[in-house]
Design a protein around this motif. Structure first.
Motif, short mmCIF file in Angstrom:
data_model
loop_
_atom_site.label_atom_id
_atom_site.label_comp_id
_atom_site.label_asym_id
_atom_site.label_seq_id
_atom_site.Cartn_x
_atom_site.Cartn_y
_atom_site.Cartn_z
N TYR A 50 0.82 -1.22 0.00
CA TYR A 50 0.00 0.00 0.00
C TYR A 50 0.86 1.27 0.00
CZ TYR A 50 -3.09 -3.67 1.72
OH TYR A 50 -3.77 -4.85 1.89
N VAL A 51 1.97 1.23 -0.72
CA VAL A 51 2.83 2.41 -0.85
C VAL A 51 3.10 2.64 -2.34
CG1 VAL A 51 3.92 2.06 1.40
CG2 VAL A 51 4.97 1.09 -0.65
N GLY A 52 3.65 3.80 -2.65
CA GLY A 52 3.97 4.13 -4.03
C GLY A 52 5.26 4.91 -4.12
N PRO A 53 5.61 5.38 -5.31
CA PRO A 53 6.87 6.09 -5.52
C PRO A 53 6.97 7.35 -4.67
CG PRO A 53 5.85 5.50 -7.62
CD PRO A 53 4.84 5.23 -6.56
N ILE A 54 8.17 7.61 -4.18
CA ILE A 54 8.45 8.86 -3.47
C ILE A 54 8.83 9.91 -4.51
CG2 ILE A 54 10.01 10.00 -1.85
CD1 ILE A 54 10.12 7.36 -0.30
N ARG A 55 8.08 10.99 -4.56
CA ARG A 55 8.28 12.01 -5.58
C ARG A 55 9.17 13.17 -5.12
NH1 ARG A 55 6.84 8.81 -9.74
NH2 ARG A 55 4.58 8.46 -9.90
N SER A 56 9.62 13.14 -3.89
CA SER A 56 10.49 14.20 -3.38
C SER A 56 11.92 13.97 -3.87
CB SER A 56 10.47 14.22 -1.84
OG SER A 56 11.46 15.10 -1.35
N SER A 57 12.47 14.94 -4.59
CA SER A 57 13.79 14.78 -5.20
C SER A 57 14.91 14.69 -4.17
CB SER A 57 14.07 15.94 -6.16
OG SER A 57 14.04 17.18 -5.47
N GLY A 58 14.64 15.09 -2.94
CA GLY A 58 15.67 15.02 -1.91
C GLY A 58 15.78 13.65 -1.26
N SER A 59 14.87 12.74 -1.58
CA SER A 59 14.87 11.42 -0.96
C SER A 59 15.82 10.47 -1.68
CB SER A 59 13.45 10.83 -0.97
OG SER A 59 13.47 9.47 -0.57
N LYS A 60 16.42 9.59 -0.91
CA LYS A 60 17.27 8.53 -1.47
C LYS A 60 16.47 7.65 -2.42
CE LYS A 60 19.87 4.43 0.08
NZ LYS A 60 20.31 3.65 1.27
N TYR A 61 15.17 7.52 -2.17
CA TYR A 61 14.31 6.62 -2.93
C TYR A 61 13.47 7.37 -3.99
CZ TYR A 61 15.53 3.73 1.06
OH TYR A 61 16.22 3.06 2.03
N PHE A 62 13.92 8.55 -4.37
CA PHE A 62 13.20 9.38 -5.33
C PHE A 62 13.00 8.65 -6.67
CE2 PHE A 62 13.78 12.85 -8.67
CZ PHE A 62 12.44 13.19 -8.69
N VAL A 63 11.74 8.57 -7.11
CA VAL A 63 11.41 8.01 -8.42
C VAL A 63 10.47 8.98 -9.12
CG1 VAL A 63 10.28 6.13 -9.68
CG2 VAL A 63 11.70 5.61 -7.69
N PRO A 64 10.93 9.73 -10.12
CA PRO A 64 10.08 10.71 -10.80
C PRO A 64 9.12 10.03 -11.77
CG PRO A 64 12.23 10.64 -11.84
CD PRO A 64 12.31 9.72 -10.66
N VAL A 65 8.16 10.78 -12.25
CA VAL A 65 7.17 10.23 -13.18
C VAL A 65 7.84 9.83 -14.50
CG1 VAL A 65 5.20 11.43 -12.20
CG2 VAL A 65 6.60 12.57 -13.95
N GLN A 66 9.01 10.41 -14.80
CA GLN A 66 9.71 10.04 -16.03
C GLN A 66 10.22 8.60 -15.96
OE1 GLN A 66 10.14 12.83 -14.33
NE2 GLN A 66 10.50 14.59 -15.67
N VAL A 67 10.36 8.07 -14.74
CA VAL A 67 10.80 6.68 -14.56
C VAL A 67 9.60 5.76 -14.38
CG1 VAL A 67 12.09 5.09 -13.07
CG2 VAL A 67 13.04 7.35 -13.63
N GLN A 68 8.63 6.19 -13.55
CA GLN A 68 7.40 5.41 -13.38
C GLN A 68 6.22 6.34 -13.17
OE1 GLN A 68 7.18 1.85 -10.90
NE2 GLN A 68 5.29 2.59 -10.00
N GLU A 69 5.22 6.21 -14.02
CA GLU A 69 4.05 7.07 -13.94
C GLU A 69 3.07 6.62 -12.86
OE1 GLU A 69 2.18 7.40 -17.71
OE2 GLU A 69 3.90 8.36 -18.68
N SER A 70 2.96 5.33 -12.64
CA SER A 70 2.00 4.80 -11.67
C SER A 70 2.30 5.33 -10.27
CB SER A 70 2.04 3.27 -11.67
OG SER A 70 1.28 2.74 -10.59
#
Length: 379
Positions: free
Chosen positions: A248-268
């Motif tokens: 029940y989690v999804g991509p972290i969109r904050s660019s400062g996070s180690k786990y940052f995944v932008p929509v350019q990598v995954q849209e879901s």
């Protein structure tokens, strides 16, 4: 007559040169094999004579320059840009290989638990402690445990050269390292996982079970063997994937996070269920399912999520195990010692241990005079 002979000789020479050119061209584009020296496992390594083996090598993958055309590319952090440039790359030259680690593909079913440990080249102290503690190759409860460290390289320059030499020396002594010529970084962990599974399919396809984990986890491999031997009707030939379940989690969109995944990598905005990448157990069957699914799923830089994506595509799922603590141990009171071995007697794995604490914990848990008042794993 002389003209005919001269023409014949000229045709033969020309044909020979053409064959040599074609062979050279093929060798530049197909896989090739490089000789190295590797020693025997653990304590036998110092006495054994080295033997000749072969490194399975691929041509270097080139960056996809068209990735720069992705909307918003210039505003992305450098590590994300680099990931997009090389997201398509599935093969890299192999620097250190272990083709006989499992006794060869045909004998690999003799390996009950294969410890697959992600380790950056510079983490020498961690590897040394693990070799002396929970990752020691041994016969446990009548079944074999084997160890493999998987690694890339430092970025470039003299540091890369020194660290590659370090791993080469370790390989000669311990025969326990797989290394590929790609930059060992957090966003390349998925690549490292899939490169290992490719190696496994070739060299160790019938290993029963695997522990996939980081080199800073404390793993009670004695307990793992006991748990796996207690499974009903599963000798590694059926699905198993268990650890610290995250859902029940999804991509972290904050660019400062180690786990940052932008929509350019995954849209879901949603991830499938997965187990924390610090360490999880899986069957040999499931490892090969993940590898097969990976052929049709674009790489995601978060490796544990990517494993969950491969499972979901196969119609399989991970399950939670209370004894796997990739988020660390919760001790009920700050008046209690976090490293009291009695808290760790029944666990399978805990993330983030310094080498000294790792060594001490392993020794204390194997102290025959250890007495514990509390027996349960802290919830």
């Amino acid at each position: 007559m002389r003209r005919i002979k001269s023409r014949t000789i000229l045709l033969v020479v020309t044909f020979g040169l053409l064959v040599l050119y074609i062979c050279k061209d093929l060798s530049d584009h197909k896989t090739n094999f490089l000789q190295i020296n590797v020693g025997e496992e653990d304590s036998q390594a110092r006495q054994a004579t080295t033997k000749t083996s072969y490194v399975y090598s691929w041509p270097r993958c080139q960056q996809n320059v068209s990735a720069a055309n992705v909307t918003g590319f210039s505003s992305l952090p450098g590590n994300i840009q680099n990931f997009l440039y090389f997201q398509h790359c599935r093969h890299f030259p192999m620097l250190l290989d272990l083709p006989d680690k499992c006794g060869g593909a045909d004998q690999s079913a003799e390996v009950f638990l294969l410890l697959v440990i992600k380790s950056a080249p510079e983490n020498y102290d961690r590897r040394e402690v693990l070799r002396k503690t929970w990752a020691k190759g041994r016969l446990q409860n009548g079944v074999w445990i084997q160890r493999i460290f998987i690694s890339g390289t430092a970025s470039s320059g003299f540091e890369k050269e020194r660290q590659n030499k370090l791993l080469e020396l370790e390989q000669r002594e311990y025969n326990d390292i797989l290394q590929w010529d790609f930059q060992d970084s957090f966003y390349n962990l998925t690549l490292k996982q899939i490169l290992f599974l490719e190696w496994m399919e070739r060299n160790c396809p019938n290993a029963r079970f695997l522990l996939n984990g980081d080199d800073d986890v404390f793993a009670n491999t004695d307990n793992m063997v006991e748990f796996l031997q207690g499974l009903k009707d599963n000798d590694g030939s059926k699905h198993l994937f268990t650890g610290h379940l995250i859902q029940y989690v999804g991509p972290i969109r904050s660019s400062g996070s180690k786990y940052f995944v932008p929509v350019q990598v995954q849209e879901s905005e949603a991830y499938p269920p997965y187990c924390g990448g610090g360490g999880f157990l899986l069957s040999g069957y499931t490892a090969m399912v993940i590898y097969n699914m990976s052929h049709s799923i674009p790489f995601l830089p978060i490796d544990d999520v990517y494993m969950g994506m491969c499972l979901a595509k196969a119609g399989l799922g991970p399950v939670h195990h209370i004894g796997v603590r990739t988020a660390g141990m919760h001790i009920p009171s700050n008046k209690l010692d976090y490293y009291d071995p009695c808290f760790y007697r029944e666990i399978l794995l805990v993330h983030r241990f310094l080498p000294a604490n790792m060594y001490l914990m392993w020794q204390r848990l194997h102290d025959p005079y250890l007495k514990c008042k509390h027996k349960q794993i802290p919830l």
